[in-house]
Design a protein around this motif. Sequence first.
Motif, mmCIF file in Angstrom:
data_model
loop_
_atom_site.group_PDB
_atom_site.id
_atom_site.type_symbol
_atom_site.label_atom_id
_atom_site.label_comp_id
_atom_site.label_asym_id
_atom_site.label_seq_id
_atom_site.Cartn_x
_atom_site.Cartn_y
_atom_site.Cartn_z
ATOM 1 N N VAL A 459 0.854 -1.179 0.000
ATOM 2 C CA VAL A 459 0.000 0.000 0.000
ATOM 3 C C VAL A 459 0.893 1.234 0.000
ATOM 4 O O VAL A 459 1.685 1.442 0.920
ATOM 5 C CB VAL A 459 -0.930 0.030 1.231
ATOM 6 N N ALA A 460 0.782 2.032 -1.043
ATOM 7 C CA ALA A 460 1.588 3.244 -1.149
ATOM 8 C C ALA A 460 0.883 4.406 -0.465
ATOM 9 O O ALA A 460 -0.347 4.426 -0.324
ATOM 10 C CB ALA A 460 1.836 3.572 -2.620
ATOM 11 N N SER A 461 1.663 5.389 -0.033
ATOM 12 C CA SER A 461 1.096 6.586 0.567
ATOM 13 C C SER A 461 0.217 7.297 -0.450
ATOM 14 O O SER A 461 0.584 7.462 -1.610
ATOM 15 C CB SER A 461 2.215 7.519 1.035
ATOM 16 N N GLY A 462 -0.977 7.728 0.005
ATOM 17 C CA GLY A 462 -1.890 8.448 -0.872
ATOM 18 C C GLY A 462 -2.807 7.560 -1.675
ATOM 19 O O GLY A 462 -3.612 8.060 -2.463
ATOM 20 N N ASN A 463 -2.725 6.239 -1.521
ATOM 21 C CA ASN A 463 -3.667 5.352 -2.204
ATOM 22 C C ASN A 463 -5.093 5.591 -1.739
ATOM 23 O O ASN A 463 -6.041 5.344 -2.460
ATOM 24 C CB ASN A 463 -3.294 3.888 -1.974
ATOM 25 N N ALA A 464 -5.256 6.025 -0.507
ATOM 26 C CA ALA A 464 -6.546 6.447 0.031
ATOM 27 C C ALA A 464 -6.425 7.932 0.348
ATOM 28 O O ALA A 464 -5.627 8.325 1.208
ATOM 29 C CB ALA A 464 -6.896 5.645 1.277
ATOM 30 N N LEU A 465 -7.202 8.771 -0.360
ATOM 31 C CA LEU A 465 -7.020 10.224 -0.235
ATOM 32 C C LEU A 465 -8.317 10.931 -0.575
ATOM 33 O O LEU A 465 -9.046 10.520 -1.484
ATOM 34 C CB LEU A 465 -5.893 10.695 -1.152
ATOM 35 N N VAL A 466 -8.594 12.014 0.156
ATOM 36 C CA VAL A 466 -9.734 12.863 -0.152
ATOM 37 C C VAL A 466 -9.320 14.315 0.038
ATOM 38 O O VAL A 466 -8.514 14.637 0.921
ATOM 39 C CB VAL A 466 -10.939 12.517 0.752
ATOM 40 N N ASN A 467 -9.846 15.192 -0.820
ATOM 41 C CA ASN A 467 -9.645 16.634 -0.703
ATOM 42 C C ASN A 467 -10.936 17.261 -0.195
ATOM 43 O O ASN A 467 -11.989 17.149 -0.843
ATOM 44 C CB ASN A 467 -9.266 17.235 -2.054
ATOM 45 N N LEU A 468 -10.866 17.919 0.957
ATOM 46 C CA LEU A 468 -12.039 18.510 1.589
ATOM 47 C C LEU A 468 -11.978 20.026 1.476
ATOM 48 O O LEU A 468 -10.979 20.645 1.864
ATOM 49 C CB LEU A 468 -12.106 18.097 3.057
#
Length: 645
Positions: A459-468
């Motif tokens: 699992v790489a960093s940023g594979n799960a990401l959201v911009n709020l």
Amino acid sequence: MQAIKPKSISPQPRPVCHWYNLVWWLVGIGAIFAVKELSNDFMFALKVPPPLLSAGKGNDTEREAFIALAFGKVSATHELAIAASAFEQQLIALKQAGHSSVRLEQIKPWLQSDTLPLPARPILLTFEEANRETMEIADPLLAALGMTALVFVDVDQLNQGNIQLVSWHQLEQLVNSGRWEIGISGCSGQDNPELTSQAALAHKLTQQRELLEHRLKVPVSAANCPRRWTSDHDNSEEVWQQALSIAYLPMGFVAAPFGANYWSDPEFGFRRIRVSRTWNPQDLLAQINTHTPRRQAFTDTFQANSSASEWMVDSGDIAVTDGNLQLFNKAGEQGALMTLGGTEKWQDADVEVRLKGQPEGQFWIALRYRTGQPFVRLGLAKGQVILQKYDGIDAFKQLASRESPTGDITLRLHVVGFHALAYLNGEALLSRPTELPEAADHGAFALAVWNEQTGDGQVASGNALVNLQQITATPLFLKGGIIAPLPGAATLAQLSQRAGDLSMLSPRYFAWLDGKPQVSGGHNSPMEIFARYHHLQLLPALAIDTPPALAEMAALTGQALAWASEPGYDGLNILLNTAQDTQKWQPFLRGLSRRMNQAGKTLAVTLLDKQGQALPRQGDDGLLWVSARPELLPATPRLLYPSAQ
């Protein structure tokens, strides 16, 4: 409306003189709620808990929680300690910000009473050990600022004459100054059998308490365990709690995530904010503000990096860039989770989150979030907007779904009582509120991202990401409708329109007038069906004209319990006439509250003025919001948060 969890096991009485133990026996208790009449046969009511601290509004007491700070070594020369000058500035900043230092002798009766408050912005200052240099620096500052503190003492080291610590004589002088209270350092030294053996730990704590009380001539009521030994022993919490009880120590401090200590929290597990040697006064105040119970609407548009200080990151990481907050996983982690500080006791709330574009992986917002407990969440997963509830074990149940639109998205979650509503870009996902698990009665506002592992398991960093882009979170006041026994069509129509904002319905079925019971109606099948359909508690109203005399109190209590226990009813809403002396209601309300709790029923109380109108009469949204009155407070508060401001 669920009763708060029971208080932890209280230690048995012991022969040490505590004058303040008498205080809570003398405090009267009751309950306070308020309503507003909207038509001849219909009015809405707000059930409010004890009045809490409202900064900047003239309120000088706090009823819900206190913050404890933990200071390590303070030194003018040691580079790894908190600098003496920095420590001085921190204490001054606390004083200037209006914080009141409190003592255990104030906290103990507050825990035992439903009505005795703490001073405004209460802070308990604690020190990990009685280091000689630390005490020499701290004591004059406390004296100059009119503050007090608690220091935990390692009795074994003190007896061995450790020159880094104060002597017994110096400790006596500190106690005699009135500025210092003494606690026991309960888990000092290397790992030892006392940490896993209840009997051994209790014996050690008892010996140290007795020695301290004998030498210092003051009661000792707390111990701390600053190490995370709970991760090594499955039953460590039980060992710690029972050992404190056996040793007659009513309060304990443990290693735990930063947070406030609430009235409803177990006394054996108080937490502290550990002060870093790198913090300046602004950093310290920011940490306190983040963890102070949040009682007002919160909006974050992420225009500055300071936004991140409001959020507590449990896993993953956050970053504020270009007016957006990014929540993302770290390398090797599948997701990220953050909660809004000060919301861990939220019950009713409305939250709205605006996303910039689509998330990478799943994105969820949750209310009443507690690890391992039921909660509700709304989010995006696999191209769908989904509303789910968690059973607290291992299963999510889908309540509603809709295909996710492209572009920016706004999600809104609205939770009141035991029902929830969800919205996508302003449109409701459901035609009526959906029911929540009964155990999902309070918890934090949380946001999370999640992504499955890739094919190679990495699992790489940023594979799960959201911009709020924006987050708005608002604690809500618990509201209910007081209606006629046979409401008209207009009332029913208004009820239907506002059902998502209500928690209870109170038809005016019962009364106690001139010492006799009266019934105006009951078991209105359409009303019961309406309440169940909208997941509202049905609390018939019981109007009482005057405080009952002692001779009739048993009869009234028995009749009230009989009415509350009728099939289909969840409890009662007592309507009281405040033209009478409110103090006279307290014995009746105290006894009825206890009996209703034992029966598993909800007790609400509404105050009426001389004309039978609701008090106070302040409205802003067509329903009602009011300020809590201090005269009547719940004997056993069922709803500690949120409070009217």
